[in-house]
Design an enzyme around this catalytic site. Structure first.
Site, short mmCIF file in Angstrom:
data_model
loop_
_atom_site.label_atom_id
_atom_site.label_comp_id
_atom_site.label_asym_id
_atom_site.label_seq_id
_atom_site.Cartn_x
_atom_site.Cartn_y
_atom_site.Cartn_z
N CYS A 2 0.83 -1.22 0.00
CA CYS A 2 0.00 0.00 0.00
C CYS A 2 0.86 1.26 0.00
CB CYS A 2 -0.86 0.04 1.26
SG CYS A 2 -1.93 -1.38 1.41
N ARG A 27 5.44 0.04 -6.00
CA ARG A 27 5.30 -0.82 -4.83
C ARG A 27 4.44 -2.05 -5.11
NH1 ARG A 27 4.74 1.94 0.50
NH2 ARG A 27 6.53 3.24 0.51
N TRP A 74 -2.70 -2.82 -1.50
CA TRP A 74 -2.20 -4.18 -1.74
C TRP A 74 -2.88 -5.02 -0.66
CZ3 TRP A 74 1.48 -7.60 0.75
CH2 TRP A 74 2.04 -8.54 -0.10
N ASN A 100 -2.04 2.36 5.71
CA ASN A 100 -1.10 1.27 5.41
C ASN A 100 -0.81 0.56 6.71
OD1 ASN A 100 -0.89 2.42 2.93
ND2 ASN A 100 1.25 3.03 3.13
N GLY A 101 -0.64 -0.76 6.65
CA GLY A 101 -0.33 -1.50 7.86
C GLY A 101 -1.46 -2.48 8.18
N GLU A 482 21.81 -15.18 -5.14
CA GLU A 482 21.24 -13.90 -5.58
C GLU A 482 20.90 -13.94 -7.08
OE1 GLU A 482 19.93 -11.46 -4.33
OE2 GLU A 482 20.08 -9.82 -5.75
N LYS A 486 17.19 -13.35 -8.53
CA LYS A 486 16.88 -12.31 -9.53
C LYS A 486 16.10 -12.92 -10.68
CE LYS A 486 17.28 -9.30 -7.91
NZ LYS A 486 17.79 -9.10 -6.60
N GLU A 489 12.46 -13.88 -9.63
CA GLU A 489 11.48 -12.83 -9.34
C GLU A 489 11.08 -12.02 -10.56
OE1 GLU A 489 12.81 -10.09 -6.31
OE2 GLU A 489 14.84 -10.11 -7.08
N HIS A 505 25.59 -33.89 -4.87
CA HIS A 505 24.77 -34.48 -3.81
C HIS A 505 23.28 -34.41 -4.13
CE1 HIS A 505 28.30 -35.01 -1.32
NE2 HIS A 505 28.65 -33.77 -1.63
N LYS A 605 7.89 -3.80 -3.19
CA LYS A 605 9.22 -3.25 -2.96
C LYS A 605 9.57 -3.25 -1.48
CE LYS A 605 13.07 -1.38 -4.13
NZ LYS A 605 14.07 -2.35 -4.64
C1 F6R Z 1 14.76 -9.03 -4.13
C2 F6R Z 1 14.26 -8.09 -3.16
C3 F6R Z 1 13.76 -8.60 -1.85
C4 F6R Z 1 14.29 -7.68 -0.74
C5 F6R Z 1 13.68 -8.09 0.61
C6 F6R Z 1 14.23 -7.26 1.74
O1 F6R Z 1 15.20 -8.40 -5.28
O2 F6R Z 1 14.23 -6.91 -3.41
O3 F6R Z 1 14.14 -9.91 -1.63
O4 F6R Z 1 15.68 -7.77 -0.70
O5 F6R Z 1 12.29 -7.94 0.55
O6 F6R Z 1 14.00 -5.91 1.55
P1 F6R Z 1 14.83 -4.81 2.30
O7 F6R Z 1 16.24 -4.89 1.85
O8 F6R Z 1 14.17 -3.51 1.90
O9 F6R Z 1 14.70 -5.09 3.77
#
Ligand code: F6R
Length: 610
Positions: A2, A27, A74, A100-101, A482, A486, A489, A505, A605
């Protein structure tokens, strides 16, 4: 996730609310709504879908009013419906709320309000707030009614509130959910984040938990929940609006990948020279304390958790301090025992990840010192911790984290140097050469970005494969994780990261001619020859090998189908260089598949709910 924007001005506010919501689109959301206050009555419109779709139906821009609130939702409580979209009102339609929340005790409050005769029109937790304020308004001012209502709420909230009988005032409040005030010229704002209002002002006040703000067009006041006025600092933000825009790239993600030379250079700026590492004043931890710590525990989620794993490797290898990494979401329910000589580090791009905040609070309860590594100034995590090191990546808009990750690694490397120096695990000459090497990284990155043609070729060839493996060792095992994250996602292709030696394994059973395997294999003295063996194992089973290798490597190109080169650097720093081709590979594959790269499905985000 949100998002909220609100404006009180001397002019119509519809354009500003619309632009503000547009800036919050990154977001991820499922519905939008706005409420304008005009001639002491509300004009409220909302709908399901993206902002542009709802705009086509309701045309927010035609509404008059010098004061208004807007929201993108959201869903958490209640389905994705127009009735559940914000704003929400009380029975008399004199109070309008965006939120929000999550209000944890909403169902108990709702039962009590229903018994008193309140009628609800949505399934949301938010609607109870509007009715609760209405309930407390009898005999009290709106300010007092808001205070009384908030005292009954359990859970998290960032709120924008309008009261039809207070036509010059915009009310706001927060608890454990981000909200800022923007101080403009003859107008004031509330917003979930800084970029959403940067086009109008760069003067920002950070609301703290359990604070209420009353904004008028030419002034604002902040109070605690007992009505005591508080003094708040106005911060000047030096991010430009353009910095938060795409700057000619097709997507924010691509722009942010290409921004990494600048982001890392900024992150290092003024912090590392000759044989010294110095952090800004917010660092707050004394040299004396840092010499004595016996253990480091790093807490984070997602990509930041991968950065933590790289940090663990760096700190143990070089500063020789036992270091452990835990998912913030797991740590908070583990009843972990922390020794008072443990330093707890939280890593978070947004500084608003609910699990990381909760884990940090849990650690603090045990009396340890805490440090956060964060990209967003004044965010919740930075205000909870004893010290902060800011990554200076600038606003990261693409949902998939890129430049925040490599700046986190840069900060962890600087911290490792500082610790190594204080604890004398490295001599002055070693410290100096490590500092020289990290300072070279921003200059080496353009060479990595120039490998984009080969990466694009891989994307063209393999974007239709449905699985892939990412393998690395040592400091580059987290980079394999990582790279796989990437790809998952942004492209929705299944990918897994493994330590290369673990392949035999189990995962080796998956290898066939349809399986691309990405090896992160820069030259190092420990495991390079073993990784060459792993590449052979994949090739002999018909797999496709894409390898990240050090420039000048003659062996890997003989074995791999594709080799992407990164410049020579220290082994620990190869993690920063190797991350970039993997970001580009995920980006190009997702783009080829026509995915919504900056707003991948189901993702947000800032994950501000647990
Ligand atoms: C992946 C991504 C998420 C964030 C995770 C933590 O690309 O962006 O996995 O890394 O949600 O977010 P922060 O770093 O904002 O605590």
């Amino acid at each position: 996730m949100c998002g909220i924007v609100g404006v009180v001005s001397n002019k119509d506010v519809s354009h500003k609310l619309y632009e503000g919501l547009k800036n919050l689109e990154y977001r991820g959301y499922d519905s939008v709504g706005m409420c304008f206050l005009h001639n002491k009555s509300f004009l409220q419109k909302k709908g399901v879908g993206k902002l542009a779709e709802v705009q086509k139906k309701v045309n927010f821009l035609r509404f008059k009013g010098n004061i208004g609130i807007a929201h993108c939702r959201w869903s958490t409580h209640g389905g994705v419906t127009e009735a559940n979209a914000h704003p929400h009102s009380d029975c008399s339609n004199r109070i309008s709320v965006v939120h929000n929340g999550i209000i944890e005790n909403y169902s108990k409050l709702k039962d009590e309000l229903v018994k008193k005769g309140h009628e609800f029109t949505s399934q949301t937790d938010t609607e109870v707030i509007a009715h609760l304020i209405e309930d407390n308004l009898k005999g009290y001012s709106i300010e007092k009614a808001i205070q009384l209502a908030l005292k009954k709420l359990e859970g998290s909230y960032a709120l924008g509130i309008l009261h039809a009988d207070s036509p010059s005032k915009l009310f706001a409040a927060r608890n454990e959910s981000p909200l800022i005030l923007g101080v403009g010229n003859n107008e004031n704002f509330i917003a979930s984040d800084v970029p959403s209002i940067l086009g109008y002002t760069n003067k920002v006040v950070y609301l703290d938990d359990k604070e209420i703000a009353v904004l008028m067009k030419g002034s604002f006041k902040v109070f605690d929940l007992d009505g005591r006025q508080l003094r708040k600092k106005i911060n000047v933000i030096n991010w430009s609006r353009e910095a938060a825009e795409k700057g000619g790239f097709k997507h924010f993600m691509l722009k942010e990948i290409y921004e990494q030379p600048r982001a890392i250079a900024d992150t290092l700026n003024g912090r590392a020279a000759n044989n010294h590492v110095v952090f800004d004043k917010e660092f707050g931890l004394s040299e004396n304390y840092l010499r004595k710590i016996k253990k480091i525990l790093i807490l984070a989620c997602g990509t930041s958790w991968h950065a933590a794993l790289v940090g663990e490797f760096m700190i143990e290898e070089l500063a020789r301090i036992p270091t452990e990494v835990q998912y913030a979401s797991e740590f908070r329910y583990r009843h972990a025992l922390l020794d008072k000589d443990t330093l707890v580090i939280a890593i978070s791009q947004s500084g608003e990840t609910a699990d990381t905040i909760a884990a940090l609070r849990e650690a603090k309860k045990q009396g340890v010192k805490t440090l956060s590594i964060c990209n967003v100034m004044g965010s919740s995590i930075t205000r909870i911790s004893d010290g902060v090191i800011y990554t200076r990546a600038g606003p990261e808009i693409g949902v998939a984290s890129t430049k925040a990750f490599t700046t986190q690694l840069s900060v962890l490397y600087l911290l490792t140097i500082l610790l190594s120096k204080l604890r004398k695990t490295l001599n002055e000459g070693q410290v100096k050469s490590m500092i020289e090497c990290i300072r070279k990284i921003p200059m080496q990155l353009p060479a990595v970005l120039h490998e984009d043609d080969e990466i694009l070729r891989c994307a063209e060839l393999y974007h239709k494969r449905t699985n892939s493996l990412y393998l690395g060792r040592g400091v580059n095992f987290p980079i394999a994780l990582e790279g796989a994250l990437k790809l998952k996602e942004v492209s929705y292709i299944h990918a897994e990261g493994y330590p290369a030696a673990e392949m035999k394994h189990g995962p080796i059973a998956l290898i066939d001619k349809n399986m691309p395997v990405v090896f992160i294999a820069p030259h190092d003295i420990y495991t390079y020859s073993k990784i060459l063996g792993n590449i052979e194992e994949v090739k002999s089973r018909g797999g496709i090998v894409i390898a990240i290798a050090t420039e000048g490597d003659k062996e890997i190109p003989k074995k791999a189908d594709h080799t992407i080169f990164i410049p020579k650097t220290l082994y620990t720093l190869s993690s920063i260089l190797a991350a970039i081709p993997l970001q580009l590979l995920a980006y190009h594959i997702a783009d080829k598949l026509g995915r919504d790269v900056d707003r991948p499905r189901n993702l947000a985000k800032s994950v501000v709910v647990e």
